[in-house]
Design an enzyme around this catalytic site. Structure first.
Site, PDB file in Angstrom:
ATOM      1  N   SER A 172      43.934 -63.477 -72.058  1.00  0.00           N
ATOM      2  CA  SER A 172      43.710 -62.228 -71.894  1.00  0.00           C
ATOM      3  C   SER A 172      43.677 -61.603 -70.659  1.00  0.00           C
ATOM      4  CB  SER A 172      42.335 -61.867 -72.529  1.00  0.00           C
ATOM      5  OG  SER A 172      41.337 -61.907 -71.384  1.00  0.00           O
ATOM      6  N   ASP A 173      44.170 -60.519 -70.740  1.00  0.00           N
ATOM      7  CA  ASP A 173      43.775 -59.272 -69.314  1.00  0.00           C
ATOM      8  C   ASP A 173      42.690 -59.336 -68.935  1.00  0.00           C
ATOM      9  OD1 ASP A 173      44.903 -58.360 -67.033  1.00  0.00           O
ATOM     10  OD2 ASP A 173      46.420 -57.184 -67.609  1.00  0.00           O
ATOM     11  N   TYR A 174      42.239 -58.950 -67.873  1.00  0.00           N
ATOM     12  CA  TYR A 174      40.826 -58.580 -67.583  1.00  0.00           C
ATOM     13  C   TYR A 174      40.314 -57.923 -68.461  1.00  0.00           C
ATOM     14  CZ  TYR A 174      37.455 -58.117 -63.445  1.00  0.00           C
ATOM     15  OH  TYR A 174      36.342 -58.124 -62.661  1.00  0.00           O
TER      16      TYR A 174
ATOM     17  N   GLY B 238      40.139 -57.828 -71.458  1.00  0.00           N
ATOM     18  CA  GLY B 238      40.857 -57.333 -72.448  1.00  0.00           C
ATOM     19  C   GLY B 238      40.307 -57.505 -73.904  1.00  0.00           C
TER      20      GLY B 238
END
Length: 744
Positions: free
Chosen positions: A258-260, A262
């Site tokens: 995932s992104d931060y 996300g």
């Protein structure tokens, strides 16, 4: 390798498996031998962390690995990651700048150097390359992108992946690449960062997905999901694109992170409370949850009770949730095995040797010179060493902005300013009086340095500063003026309604033009800016971007002929900030129709006449390149045939030159509207003075296929027989046409 993973999976408890899916930020990290009781330390002691990003030292990485191994019943190590966007300690030009080199060997070389530096500090994975196609200069993260074209971006994805990973991501000096951001993050509806993308499936398949397919085919070991939603479904829950297209269509078998936060942000997307979005993200194929710890908090109960959420249209049994946990954990462990960490948890954290910083500076300087695009030159450049030059503008002595955005491990103290770079190159000191190479540095040096964001206040007025600049300029032979934007004005969460040069910079250039002296304008920026009248007022114009630690040195090399310009725009420079989004691959419309409807036009009523457009692929050099007519080996061919397009390119100038020969195509009759011109190939050649060379492109029918996609699942790639118009030349505008007909 898989036997190791299978053995661990058989022995792991549910809690241990969930712990492997947790990716945390290092924060302040740990100190070797310390007994801190921070939240991170508690997670490590509990075996509830699979990976860490943001470590800043080998000592910290070793301390965290020691603690993780002590807290893991089965001795499962962490892997360490970091944002290495355009270099690590040695900061190279911004990705959008490096893409303007069109030099795939250079992209691979800079990526390999960044990998070696990162690996020497204990890192195993880098969150790069960023391969989001961007055609909207309002979007701040265009600075990190490969530009507007899917073919160029795809080749950059391959070159960067090869540079980071080599033949073995477990090898010395190598790291795992992470393709990001999956997908269409660079196509926000409004140009605002994080905004959603609504686009046709045809555009998704032909423009935004090809760079990811290319990176996967090269063996990229990981992928990061994007924050946006695509066609109404947030990417962190987009099973059709992640598990369907990415894994099902391309065969990607690596790790998806995932992104931060996300996963957590899916709730704000309107997809439900924490248990629901966790189940949806895990089902969609998000293997690791970055920072939010939602997997850690929600998966134990979901694995015990399952989930039924009719209002969200979601239902999973407990067995299904446990199966999804196993799937994700297996991917995490397989990733660690590929990195060699299951055999040696301290791989890369022991005694390591960083590459030479001196060799890094030389590479960065060469990359900066290869990335700066010469847009105009009315016989002014290159300058003679003895020329009396007034170096004026806010970037004359600037170092801080040269690194650009997302240089997380860089140090602006490593930058040599343009003033010092020119002095070192010519042997003339910047503060020498009349007759020196640099007469003075002036104008907006402190007060109006690009929007006033990075400078101290100056009690003098703009009028006073302008008078000072003009006084200096009148004593010179040539004026070199630096304009542009601060590094904070491009990058994440830095979208702009008006991607244009500041008005003060327009006034400065216009006033200097009135002196009658030749004016060389250098633009330092992180995005494609509308230049307006500056292009008309400049006798020479160099778009230097934010060039990294050696950016100003690369510019100095170009100014005085120590290097020759060879870069080509990877983005279209808009005529006006209101013109975006814009690209070379615009689709034709019914109007204006030749000979009819001349009253109606697709342009703008309020766009001033006389502005210069710099198209995709444009760039000048110091050579005199001459293109012969294109020739086809056959004007009519069957689908299985190979057709050769050849032409002769001659360097009639007095200097060695690098030329990027570009091939575009038009498909005038198709089942859907296609771009009026799209790139299908390019070749870069180096020619000595007076040298000519035959450039040959090999064509096959597959290059002209396009998707017909009423939906993602029903997408079909097809190719129509009939006429194709080929366009070959030095950029997307100035080309020669030749017609080819596919018979079947």
């Amino acid at each position: 390798m898989q036997r190791q993973v299978d053995r661990l999976m058989a022995e792991m408890t549910l809690a241990e498996k969930i712990g492997q899916l947790n990716l945390l930020a290092a924060g302040e990290g740990l100190t070797t031998g310390a007994k801190q009781d921070t939240p991170l330390a508690q997670r490590l002691d509990a075996g509830a962390v699979g990976a860490i990003f943001g470590t800043k030292s080998l000592a910290s990485a070793r301390a965290m690995q020691d603690r993780a191994l002590a807290g893991s019943r089965l001795g499962i190590p962490l892997f360490f990651a970091e944002d290495v966007i355009h270099g690590h300690r040695t900061v190279f030009p911004l990705p959008v700048a490096l893409a303007c080199s069109w030099d795939l060997d250079l992209v691979e070389e800079t990526s390999a150097f960044a990998a070696a530096e990162a690996a020497s500090e204990g890192l195993h994975q880098v969150y790069a390359p960023m391969i989001d196609i961007s055609r909207d200069a309002r979007w701040g993260r265009v600075a990190e992108s490969p530009g507007e074209d899917p073919l160029l971006a795809s080749r950059i994805a391959v070159a960067a992946t090869r540079g980071f990973q080599g033949r073995d991501i477990a090898g010395a000096g190598r790291v795992a690449a992470c393709l990001k951001h999956f997908v269409a993050y660079g196509a926000p509806d409004s140009g605002r960062d994080y905004d959603n993308a609504s686009l046709s499936w045809e555009d998704l398949l032909s423009i935004y997905l090809p760079p990811f397919a290319a990176g996967v085919a090269e063996g990229a070991a990981s992928v990061m999901a994007s924050f946006n939603a695509v066609n109404k479904l947030a990417m962190h829950a987009h099973a059709p694109l992640i598990e369907g297209w990415l894994r099902g269509r391309t065969g990607f078998g690596g790790l998806v992170v995932s992104d931060y936060t996300g996963v957590k942000e899916l709730t704000a997307h309107g997809l439900g409370p924490a248990p629901v979005v966790v189940a949806r993200a895990l089902h969609a194929g998000i293997d690791m949850d970055m920072v939010g710890e939602d997997y850690l908090a929600e998966l134990p109960a979901l694995a015990r009770d399952g989930l039924s959420a009719p209002d969200a249209g979601v239902a999973f049994s407990a067995d299904e949730i446990r199966g999804l946990i196993d799937r994700a954990c297996h991917r995490v462990l397989s990733f660690k095995a590929a990195l060699g960490l299951l055999d040696d948890p301290f791989r890369g954290i022991g005694d390591t040797e960083a590459p030479s910083r001196l060799s890094g500076r030389k590479l960065a300087r060469r990359a900066a010179a290869r990335s700066a695009v010469l847009l105009k030159n009315d016989g002014v450049l290159p300058l003679d060493d003895a020329t009396g030059v007034a170096l004026i503008g806010p970037f004359a002595r600037d170092r801080r902005n040269m690194l650009g955005t997302w240089a997380v491990s860089g140090n602006s103290d490593d930058v040599v300013s343009l003033s010092d770079a020119v002095a070192a190159l010519t042997g003339r000191m910047p503060d020498t009086a009349w007759g020196a190479n640099i007469v003075a540095d002036s104008w907006l040096e402190r007060r109006l340095n690009v929007h006033g964001t990075t400078v101290e206040a100056d009690p003098r007025t703009e009028a006073d500063l302008l008078l000072e600049a003009l006084e200096v300029a009148r004593r010179s032979e040539v004026i070199v003026v630096t304009v542009g934007e601060a590094k904070e004005h491009a990058g994440e969460s830095s979208s702009s309604l008006s991607p244009a040069l500041p008005e003060a910079h327009h006034r400065l250039v216009a006033a200097l033009k009135e002196t009658g002296k030749p004016v060389v304008v250098i633009v330092f920026a992180g995005r494609p800016l509308a230049l307006g009248s500056v292009a008309e007022n400049a006798d020479a114009l160099l778009y230097a971007w934010h060039g990294g630690i050696s950016g100003p040195e690369g510019v100095a090399d170009l100014l005085f002929g120590a290097a020759s310009p060879s870069a080509r725009l990877c983005v279209t420079l808009p005529l006006h900030p209101g013109e975006v989004p814009v690209s070379h691959a615009e689709e034709p419309t019914g109007r204006p129709f030749p000979g009819v409807f001349q009253k109606f036009r697709t342009g703008w009523l309020d766009l001033p006449d006389g502005l210069t457009r710099f198209p995709f692929g444009f760039g000048l050099g110091y050579g005199d390149m001459r293109y012969g007519p294109p020739r086809l080996s056959a004007a009519r061919a069957h689908a299985g045939d190979k057709v050769l397009l050849s032409l002769t390119v001659e360097n009639a100038g007095p200097r060695e030159a690098v030329e990027t020969v570009q091939l575009y195509a038009s498909d005038p009759v198709a089942r859907i509207t296609r771009p009026a011109r799209f790139m299908i190939d390019f070749k870069q050649i180096t020619l000595s003075p007076g040298e000519s060379r035959e450039v040959v492109f090999e064509l096959d029918a597959g290059q002209f296929a396009y998707p017909l996609a009423p939906s993602l699942d029903a997408a079909e790639w097809l190719r129509d027989p009939g006429q194709i118009i080929l366009h070959v030349g030095p950029n997307s505008r100035d080309t020669q046409p030749v017609e080819l007909t596919w018979l079947s």
